[in-house]
Design a protein around this motif. Structure first.
Motif, PDB file in Angstrom:
ATOM      1  N   THR A 149       0.843  -1.200   0.000  1.00 26.07           N
ATOM      2  CA  THR A 149       0.000   0.000   0.000  1.00 26.07           C
ATOM      3  C   THR A 149       0.880   1.252   0.000  1.00 26.07           C
ATOM      4  OG1 THR A 149      -1.758  -1.175   1.137  1.00 26.07           O
ATOM      5  CG2 THR A 149      -1.818   1.222   1.282  1.00 26.07           C
ATOM      6  N   GLN A 208      -7.786  -0.064   0.024  1.00 26.98           N
ATOM      7  CA  GLN A 208      -7.933  -1.339   0.723  1.00 26.98           C
ATOM      8  C   GLN A 208      -9.121  -1.317   1.690  1.00 26.98           C
ATOM      9  OE1 GLN A 208      -4.250  -2.305   2.518  1.00 26.98           O
ATOM     10  NE2 GLN A 208      -4.710  -4.474   2.629  1.00 26.98           N
ATOM     11  N   ASP A 228      -6.133  -1.843  -4.710  1.00 26.43           N
ATOM     12  CA  ASP A 228      -5.415  -2.335  -3.531  1.00 26.43           C
ATOM     13  C   ASP A 228      -6.273  -3.377  -2.827  1.00 26.43           C
ATOM     14  OD1 ASP A 228      -3.863  -2.772  -1.349  1.00 26.43           O
ATOM     15  OD2 ASP A 228      -3.578  -0.651  -0.827  1.00 26.43           O
TER      16      ASP A 228
HETATM   17 MG   LIG Z   1      -2.034  -2.727   2.157  1.00 23.26          MG
END
Ligand SMILES: [Mg+2]
Ligand SMILES: Nc1ncnc2c1ncn2[C@@H]1O[C@H](COP(=O)(O)OP(=O)(O)OP(=O)(O)O)[C@@H](O)[C@H]1O
Length: 592
Positions: A389, A430, A510
């Motif tokens: 990330t 995410q 993500d």
């Molecule tokens: Mg991540």
């Protein structure tokens, strides 16, 4: 405690406040002129009363030929009161609109500044704290502009006028009245000094209480799931009590000082009765003069009574200004370059040149280098916490690299206009965040002017069209805060549709398909292949999500340890092969 006049932070905060007020200073000034007129009009009635007592009533039997003036004098008094009431109404309206307009500007300014803050700012500050800047602190400022400014001015003015008038009647009684001044000034100073830190504490406690409540209401489902209601209530009670005690602490101070002002105020009547009475008896002053002085007395009394409260309000105001200013004045580190070097739209080439990223000396990314051409699909695999990330955050320039450079289309992202860069990126984060809006509104977030067809196209690409159509209100279904009412996989697909709707040059997914089943995922994979000109980054834990990528990066402990196509990587000893064999084994076990 620091002397506030020498406190540069305090001065800067006040300047910041004045910048907002200055736009309305003329309105405020007109209001104050009207307050002055009102205050001056106060002189007239006591004068008329004195005239009625001495020159009309006289010794109680009326002065020959003057009784006719009585109705005229009374009418003048009523007229005067009426004019005062009208002027007061106008001035109140001016202060009210002035404060509301100023607060509108201020809220807008604070909100804009909050939106420009860095990610790291939001990592450090609690939502509830920031909310109380926009609510409680703003109210204290509004109260100051709408009420406290003119009240302080009016009270000082009334006090001065009353003193002048009393002096003009008889200087000796004027001097006697002035004896209360040094005492009041000293009490004002003491109260002001001791109440200031108390208000700071009140604001901190209020903010903390707010933050606690906000967090618990947002996390209500976790609290319930763990049956921790009693525990949370206990914790809330601690916060609640701390706030109450802070308020009571401040109350203890003003309850100590306000009565002193009251006593000073009542003392004035005693002085008048004593000094004025003796002078009247001795014939040094007429009864009419005593009536005049008596009717000016409230003009001396009221300011004294009010001062304790006004000091309170003033300190409440300065504390709030300082609080808001400290939040606002923190300049974002990630800002637009003075001379942006980018084109109007980005194409989608990405290069990491020996990028390292540390947080407080702790390395998160360590000498990361890779290069991606426009239109390529890049898969990123790595254990949790390895830095995947973070790589994406650096492309979007949510943080700046510690060392090396991130280039988009050959230009360092630090030299690019932030809006152009981020507008060219479609990011499905995410932890999916949806707004409380319709599904259509959520998908069209990046381009609110787009057509329903475009929204449907994006939803189909994300394999979301099916379940959206099954809902009673379809695309008009309102999803709750953070997408409450949708399943995890549904939320992810809406976030994916939102990311691809505006056809950005770079699409970042993500872990976007972690909560969808394998079948839906493979459908999404097929759909994404249709995005030919877009550079697509797919972060995933499943090899099946990545295997068709043009290049796969394996991230381990902040470093890229493997790089290549699926075919190349399964041949190589390393993390990728281990994960692949593990997942393949699971799959075989499932199908066996
Ligand atoms: Mg991540
Ligand atoms: N703002 C931050 N401040 C301090 N450390 C951070 C910050 N953001 C991430 N980290 C740390 O950096 C490391 C990499 O985090 P990152 O979110 O990039 O991992 P990831 O590979 O995306 O993991 P996952 O697969 O669980 O999403 C982690 O150890 C994390 O604790």
């Amino acid at each position: 405690m620091k002397n506030r006049l020498n406190d540069p932070e305090w001065k800067r905060a006040m300047k910041w406040f004045y910048r907002y007020l200055s736009k309305y200073k003329w309105k405020e000034a007109v209001g104050l002129v009207l307050v002055t007129v009102c205050a001056v009009l106060n002189i007239i009635n006591p004068k008329i009363m004195g005239f009625i007592v001495d020159d009309v009533i006289g010794d109680g039997e009326g002065i020959a030929g003057r009784m006719g003036i009585l109705p005229l004098a009374v009418a003048l008094m009523i007229g005067c009161q009426f004019v005062r009431a009208v002027i007061r109404l106008i001035s109140q309206w001016l202060f009210e609109t002035c404060s509301q307009d100023m607060l509108y500007d201020m809220r807008d300014g604070v909100y804009r500044s909050l939106l420009q803050k860095d990610f790291s700012f939001y990592n450090r500050n609690r939502t509830g704290d920031l909310m109380s800047r926009q609510t409680g602190d703003m109210m204290a400022i509004r109260h100051f502009v709408a009420y406290v400014i003119y009240s302080i001015y009016e009270n000082v003015l009334l006090f001065v006028i009353a003193l002048i008038m009393i002096f003009s009647v008889d200087w000796r009684i004027g001097i006697a009245m002035m004896t209360v001044l040094p005492i009041s000034a000293f009490v004002t100073y003491l109260q002001s000094k001791s109440i200031k830190p108390k208000f700071m504490k009140i604001r901190d406690r209020f903010s903390s209480l707010n933050a606690f409540a906000q967090e618990n209401i947002s996390g209500n489902r976790v609290v319930r799931a763990f049956a921790k209601e009693d525990y949370e209530i206990e914790k809330f009670d601690v916060e609640n009590a701390a706030y109450r005690d802070a308020e009571l602490d401040a109350a203890k101070i003003w309850t100590k000082y306000v009565p002193i002002f009251e006593v000073c105020a009542s003392f004035l009547t005693v002085i008048l009765m004593l000094v004025g009475g003796i002078m009247c008896v001795k014939g040094a002053m007429t009864l009419g003069d005593m009536v005049i002085v008596n009717s000016y007395l409230w003009m001396l009394n009221m300011p004294l009574r009010m001062f304790g409260w006004l000091i309170n309000d003033y300190q409440r105001f300065t504390t709030s200004v300082v609080k808001i200013y400290t939040t606002v004045s923190e300049k974002p580190k990630i800002t637009n370059p003075s001379k942006p070097k980018n084109e109007k739209k980005i194409k989608g080439e990405v290069e990491f040149k020996d990028v390292s990223y540390n947080v407080e000396g702790e390395p998160i990314l360590d000498h990361v280098s890779f290069k991606v051409k426009q239109g390529e699909t890049i898969g990123i695999l790595g254990a949790t916490g390895s830095g995947k990330t973070t790589i994406m955050n650096l492309i979007c320039r949510f943080y700046d690299v510690t060392d090396g450079a991130v280039l988009v289309d050959g230009t360092d992202v630090r030299d690019m206009e932030l809006h152009t860069l981020r507008d060219g990126i479609g990011l499905a984060m995410q932890d999916v965040f949806l707004f409380s809006d319709t599904i259509e509104g959520n998908i069209a977030y990046g381009d609110p002017d787009c057509t329903l067809e475009q929204v449907k196209w994006a939803a189909k690409m994300a394999d979301a069209d099916g379940f959206i159509n099954e809902m009673t209100d379809g695309y008009d279904t309102v999803v709750g805060e953070r997408g409450i009412g949708l399943s995890g996989g549904q939320k992810q697909r809406i976030a994916l549709a939102r990311a691809i709707l505006k056809k950005p040059a770079i699409v970042i997914l993500d872990d976007t398909t972690s909560a969808v089943d394998m079948e839906t995922e493979s459908q999404i994979q097929k759909d994404l292949k249709l995005l030919e000109n877009e550079t697509v980054f797919i972060i995933a834990q499943r090899i099946s999500s990545l295997k068709d990528a043009d290049m796969i990066l394996v991230v381990e402990n902040g470093r890229i340890t493997q790089q290549g196509t699926h075919k190349e990587l399964v041949e190589e000893e390393g993390y990728y092969k281990t994960v692949y064999e593990h997942q393949l084994g699971n799959l075989k076990a499932q199908t066996a």
